[in-house]
Design an enzyme around this catalytic site. Structure first.
Site, PDB file in Angstrom:
ATOM      1  N   CYS A 130      31.863  17.638  20.941  1.00 36.21           N
ATOM      2  CA  CYS A 130      31.819  16.202  21.204  1.00 36.21           C
ATOM      3  C   CYS A 130      33.118  15.729  21.852  1.00 36.21           C
ATOM      4  O   CYS A 130      34.193  16.190  21.495  1.00 36.21           O
ATOM      5  CB  CYS A 130      31.595  15.443  19.902  1.00 36.21           C
ATOM      6  SG  CYS A 130      30.105  15.975  19.044  1.00 36.21           S
ATOM      7  N   CYS A 190      31.288  13.942  16.144  1.00 35.94           N
ATOM      8  CA  CYS A 190      30.608  15.224  15.976  1.00 35.94           C
ATOM      9  C   CYS A 190      30.034  15.339  14.575  1.00 35.94           C
ATOM     10  O   CYS A 190      30.577  14.780  13.631  1.00 35.94           O
ATOM     11  CB  CYS A 190      31.593  16.375  16.204  1.00 35.94           C
ATOM     12  SG  CYS A 190      31.645  16.928  17.908  1.00 35.94           S
ATOM     13  N   CYS A 203      27.046  19.652  18.495  1.00 37.36           N
ATOM     14  CA  CYS A 203      27.207  18.366  19.162  1.00 37.36           C
ATOM     15  C   CYS A 203      26.178  17.428  18.543  1.00 37.36           C
ATOM     16  O   CYS A 203      25.601  17.742  17.509  1.00 37.36           O
ATOM     17  CB  CYS A 203      27.095  18.485  20.679  1.00 37.36           C
ATOM     18  SG  CYS A 203      25.479  18.966  21.276  1.00 37.36           S
TER      19      CYS A 203
END
Length: 154
Positions: free
Chosen positions: A84, A89, A12
């Site tokens: 994400c 991401c 993330c």
């Protein structure tokens, strides 16, 4: 992929909440069968609320630290799971199977919210990740990860 066991990387942005929670849950679920890592494109610090909600599950994240995706050895990663939802991401340039589980960032809400509302957002992320991990562990994709193909290093 090289290494003694297959590897999973959770990605993330900040490596402070979702990916840290996923790493802790996966380590508890998979034990020594899988190398589990997490990282982000802009690492910060592990969010104290992530530590708190994992403590509720008996998982200790107090020694966890945020890591940059640039520090991950691609040879240790068989599967990358990006977490994400609304953000971009980070990219992982290694050769790996890629999965995307969009999970809302529990840290990305109004900073003036009540503490119990903030904690509940982290619990929702944790429980969503726990359910996804359990489903994945029972899937054919995970069986492929757990039992490398001929020619893969074991």
């Amino acid at each position: 992929m090289s290494g003694a066991r297959p590897g999973v990387l959770f990605l993330c942005v900040a490596n402070s909440a979702r990916s840290q929670i996923a790493e802790g849950l996966a380590r508890a679920l998979f034990g020594d069968r899988v190398t589990v890592q997490s990282a982000g494109s802009t690492p910060s610090r592990v969010n104290p609320l992530a530590i708190a909600v994992m403590r509720e599950r008996g998982i200790d994240l107090t020694s966890a630290r945020s890591k940059s995706v640039d520090t991950i050895d691609p040879a240790t990663v068989h599967t990358v799971i990006t977490l994400c939802a609304d953000e971009v991401c980070p990219a992982f340039l290694g050769h790996a199977t890629r999965l995307h589980w969009p999970i809302a960032d529990p840290a990305d809400v109004d900073p003036h919210r009540a503490p119990e509302v903030a904690l509940e957002a982290f619990r929702i992320a944790r429980d969503t990740l726990a359910a996804r991990l359990s489903q994945w562990a029972a899937s054919p994709e995970f069986l492929t990860l757990s039992h490398p193909r001929n020619g893969d290093s074991q």
